[in-house]
Motif scaffolding. Structure first.
Motif, PDB file in Angstrom:
ATOM      1  N   VAL A  20       0.831  -1.208   0.000  1.00 39.17           N
ATOM      2  CA  VAL A  20       0.000   0.000   0.000  1.00 39.17           C
ATOM      3  C   VAL A  20       0.862   1.253   0.000  1.00 39.17           C
ATOM      4  N   ARG A  23       2.630   1.846  -3.418  1.00 37.72           N
ATOM      5  CA  ARG A  23       1.696   2.362  -4.422  1.00 37.72           C
ATOM      6  C   ARG A  23       1.241   3.778  -4.081  1.00 37.72           C
ATOM      7  N   LEU A  24       0.964   3.992  -2.808  1.00 35.91           N
ATOM      8  CA  LEU A  24       0.405   5.269  -2.365  1.00 35.91           C
ATOM      9  C   LEU A  24       1.360   6.423  -2.610  1.00 35.91           C
ATOM     10  N   ALA A  27       1.608   7.183  -6.338  1.00 35.57           N
ATOM     11  CA  ALA A  27       0.401   7.777  -6.914  1.00 35.57           C
ATOM     12  C   ALA A  27       0.209   9.211  -6.452  1.00 35.57           C
ATOM     13  N   TYR A  28       0.365   9.440  -5.159  1.00 37.74           N
ATOM     14  CA  TYR A  28       0.142  10.786  -4.617  1.00 37.74           C
ATOM     15  C   TYR A  28       1.220  11.757  -5.082  1.00 37.74           C
ATOM     16  N   SER A  62      -6.737   6.832  -4.289  1.00 35.27           N
ATOM     17  CA  SER A  62      -6.720   5.835  -3.217  1.00 35.27           C
ATOM     18  C   SER A  62      -7.382   4.537  -3.658  1.00 35.27           C
ATOM     19  N   THR A  64      -7.455   3.364  -6.615  1.00 39.43           N
ATOM     20  CA  THR A  64      -6.492   2.696  -7.489  1.00 39.43           C
ATOM     21  C   THR A  64      -5.394   2.019  -6.679  1.00 39.43           C
ATOM     22  N   VAL A  65      -4.921   2.719  -5.657  1.00 40.88           N
ATOM     23  CA  VAL A  65      -3.873   2.171  -4.787  1.00 40.88           C
ATOM     24  C   VAL A  65      -4.334   0.866  -4.136  1.00 40.88           C
ATOM     25  N   TYR A  92      -1.442  12.003   3.144  1.00 40.58           N
ATOM     26  CA  TYR A  92      -1.169  10.647   3.626  1.00 40.58           C
ATOM     27  C   TYR A  92      -1.930  10.370   4.918  1.00 40.58           C
TER      28      TYR A  92
END
Length: 242
Positions: A20, A23-24, A27-28, A62, A64-65, A92
């Motif tokens: 998580v 990926r997070l 992405a962010y 989120s 998508t993550v 976050y």
């Protein structure tokens, strides 16, 4: 999870959290907008830096993550929350709050120290209120023995801990412990801080949706003990006292 010192918590190993967070952060970071971030930080009184991702876009990212990830257990929730909170940008923290709201039912009463850590770290209403109503409230409802902890929190010198105790029953409706709600309001009625006075009014107003007469009678009985802000907030839905 073990307590390692005053307010310190170990972050458990979690393969799910590894996935998580990888990926997070990718992405962010890819969606960051420095200009919007400055405005968001100013609006939130400089409580934390921001990436500048609007809420609808952030929640889409989120989803998508989290696509294809399994449901977490309590250790996973702990790892995701504490690792998100260790990152400076507020988005976050918002991700962690949303994650815990979704999975609060998978956590036991032993998770409460983790929530306490989040409430007392980089504290502001934008995270505290959601944790209070949706996570702490869920934990206490699942294990009523935690009401004794709420009885301690309402007297805490940290206003955000006390605010959490006030707001933890916000979604209880007819399950509200009215005696405890009113006692908490009286316990903090002289508090000088805006956020406590506002919270007292808010929790009374919310309970008034369920039992307006009880709230009206309580305010009439204790008239003069609450700040005008509190009374105005409490009476928004039920009219004047008297």
């Amino acid at each position: 999870m073990t307590v390692t010192g005053a307010g310190a918590l170990d972050v458990p190993h979690s393969v799910l959290a590894d996935t998580v967070l990888e990926r997070l952060t990718a992405a962010y970071a890819g969606a960051a907008d420095p200009d919007r971030a400055a405005a968001m930080r100013a609006y939130m009184k400089d409580v934390a830096p921001f990436l500048g991702i609007p809420t609808p876009e952030r929640r889409a990212l989120s989803r998508t993550v989290l696509a294809g990830t399994r449901r977490p257990d309590e250790a996973d929730c702990t790892a995701v929350a504490l690792r998100c909170w260790a990152l400076p940008q507020r988005e976050y923290h918002y991700f962690a709050v949303d994650y815990l709201r979704r999975h609060a039912g998978r956590c036991s009463s032993a998770f409460l120290p983790v929530v306490h850590r989040l409430i007392t770290t980089t504290s502001w209403w934008d995270t505290v209120d959601l944790l209070a109503a949706h996570v702490v409230g869920a934990l206490v409802a699942a294990d009523p023995r935690l009401t004794t902890t709420m009885d301690t929190w309402i007297a805490d010198e940290d206003l955000w801990v006390a605010r959490t105790a006030l707001l933890h029953q916000l979604r209880y409706k007819d399950r509200t412990d009215t005696g405890r709600l009113f006692a908490y309001c009286l316990r903090q009625c002289d508090h000088p801080d805006f956020f406590i006075r506002k919270a007292i009014g808010w929790c009374l107003r919310e309970y008034a949706h369920t039992d307006p007469e009880a709230v009206r009678a309580f305010l009439a009985r204790e008239q003069g003990r609450f700040a005008p802000l509190t009374v105005r907030e409490a009476l928004k839905n039920i009219g004047t006292v008297g």
